[in-house]
Design an enzyme around this catalytic site. Structure first.
Site, short mmCIF file in Angstrom:
data_model
loop_
_atom_site.label_atom_id
_atom_site.label_comp_id
_atom_site.label_asym_id
_atom_site.label_seq_id
_atom_site.Cartn_x
_atom_site.Cartn_y
_atom_site.Cartn_z
N CYS A 163 55.27 74.77 56.97
CA CYS A 163 54.81 75.75 55.97
C CYS A 163 53.73 76.67 56.54
O CYS A 163 53.81 77.89 56.44
CB CYS A 163 54.29 75.03 54.73
SG CYS A 163 55.56 74.12 53.83
N HIS A 164 52.68 76.07 57.16
CA HIS A 164 51.57 76.88 57.66
C HIS A 164 51.09 76.46 59.04
O HIS A 164 50.02 76.87 59.48
CB HIS A 164 50.40 76.85 56.67
CG HIS A 164 50.77 77.40 55.32
ND1 HIS A 164 51.19 76.59 54.29
CD2 HIS A 164 50.82 78.68 54.86
CE1 HIS A 164 51.48 77.35 53.23
NE2 HIS A 164 51.26 78.60 53.54
N GLY A 165 51.86 75.59 59.70
CA GLY A 165 51.58 75.30 61.11
C GLY A 165 50.58 74.20 61.40
O GLY A 165 50.17 74.06 62.56
N PRO A 179 45.24 74.87 59.13
CA PRO A 179 44.96 75.02 57.69
C PRO A 179 44.66 73.70 56.97
O PRO A 179 43.86 73.69 56.03
CB PRO A 179 46.26 75.65 57.15
CG PRO A 179 46.89 76.32 58.32
CD PRO A 179 46.53 75.46 59.50
#
Length: 205
Positions: A163-165, A179
């Protein structure tokens, strides 16, 4: 003076007996239905309801089928829980902590008995909730041999959230500058036997 004859009196008595038998049968039937209606909820109270399970009833898991390097997923409280049997290479990679945000697991994302560098009761068995601590996505298992271009050079294996690494090592510890604010959650658990786990209860309470 009564006008009933003996035959008519006998007929009245027979009719009265028949009515009484009908009412007795009806009363017995209704009583039986009422008893069943009370007994069923009473017996049902002894079995854990689906709501109780969803709210956190412990889950017993057989891990005899989890080979070294493989991962098994079970559900607890509606969450995926990963059970990973780590290899010696996976454990050796956990010694590299320079790039981790919380290598000593100082944030309360695990029970006290999992506040160690392997974040587990037994070094070879990791038990962790498979939900990213950023926005609740589910990371994927990315072994050291992964060719995922989103992973850093020299990747030693762990978990990657698409999703965001965010990335996590094989102890569920998050890497720096990602994140996700904290390590993956370790649920309460205990070993009932060498290959049997109880997730959701640890006997510490």
């Amino acid at each position: 003076m009564s006008t009933h004859t003996l035959p008519s009196l006998a007929a009245d008595a027979a009719e009265h007996d028949a009515e009484r038998r009908i009412w007795l049968r009806l009363a017995t039937t209704l009583g039986g239905v009422a008893t069943v209606g009370v007994a069923v909820p009473f017996v049902a109270n002894f079995a854990p309801s689906e709501r109780a399970k969803a709210q956190g009833a412990p889950v017993e898991v057989d891990i005899s089928d989890v080979a070294p390097g493989s991962l098994k997923t079970v559900e607890w409280r509606g969450k995926p829980v990963w059970i990973l049997r780590r290899t010696p290479d996976m454990l050796a990679a956990l010694e590299q902590t320079a790039d981790l945000a919380d290598p000593a697991s100082e944030r309360e994302q695990q029970p006290p008995y999992a506040t160690n560098n392997v974040r587990s009761v037994k070094p070879e068995v990791l038990v962790v909730v498979g939900i990213c601590t950023h926005l609740g996505c589910s990371p994927t298992n990315q072994p050291a041999s992964s060719d995922n271009p989103s992973l850093p050079a020299g990747w030693k294996g762990g978990f990657f959230c698409p999703c965001h690494g965010s990335t996590f090592d094989y102890a569920g510890r998050v890497f720096r500058n990602k994140p996700a604010p904290s390590n993956l959650e370790v649920p309460p658990y205990q070993f009932l036997a060498d290959n049997r786990l109880l997730i959701g209860e640890d006997g510490q309470a």
